[in-house]
Write an enzyme that holds these catalytic residues in place. Sequence first.
Site, short mmCIF file in Angstrom:
data_model
loop_
_atom_site.label_atom_id
_atom_site.label_comp_id
_atom_site.label_asym_id
_atom_site.label_seq_id
_atom_site.Cartn_x
_atom_site.Cartn_y
_atom_site.Cartn_z
N HIS A 1 6.41 -2.26 3.17
CA HIS A 1 6.23 -3.67 3.55
C HIS A 1 5.34 -4.33 2.52
CE1 HIS A 1 3.36 -1.06 5.63
NE2 HIS A 1 2.45 -2.00 5.41
N HIS B 1 2.71 -7.21 1.99
CA HIS B 1 1.82 -8.15 2.66
C HIS B 1 1.82 -9.44 1.85
CE1 HIS B 1 -0.55 -5.17 5.20
NE2 HIS B 1 -0.04 -4.34 4.30
N ASN C 1 0.83 -1.20 0.00
CA ASN C 1 0.00 0.00 0.00
C ASN C 1 0.87 1.25 0.00
OD1 ASN C 1 -2.33 -1.61 0.23
ND2 ASN C 1 -2.09 -1.73 2.45
#
Length: 114
Positions: free
Chosen positions: A101, A103, A88
């Site tokens: 990061h 996911h 995101n």
Amino acid sequence: MNADCLFCKIANHDIPSDIVYEDERVVAFNDINPQAPVHSLIIPRKHISTINDIETADESLVGYLVSVAKKLAEKNDLSEPGYRIVMNCNQQGGQTVFHIHLHLLGGRQLAHLG
Ligand code: AMP
Ligand code: ZN
């Protein structure tokens, strides 16, 4: 290392987390609020706030995040059933922690996008 960053602290083992993989470049740990039976986050040790801050020199590092996600998917028997990787960016993209990061989500049927 950004002293104010939660994920830098996790990478540095200053805050406990459920680490599932780590090496000199990346750390992967289970999400504290899992959205699927498998929900891990793969982060670079290097602090990069958002996708917008990725520089040309980071390209191989970001590619490596995908490679680690693939290996963790294999380890969790997700390769054949399938899984999703998501990163995101900023508020409208749903980013809440400002250290990039990836996911890794799997272990249940994920909704189609669009
Ligand atoms: P995002 O919304 O894409 O920025 O994702 C941030 C993710 O970090 C969310 O899914 C949170 O549940 C997760 N998270 C926040 N704090 C922790 C923590 N201390 N340990 C593990 N995961 C966390
Ligand atoms: Zn950080």
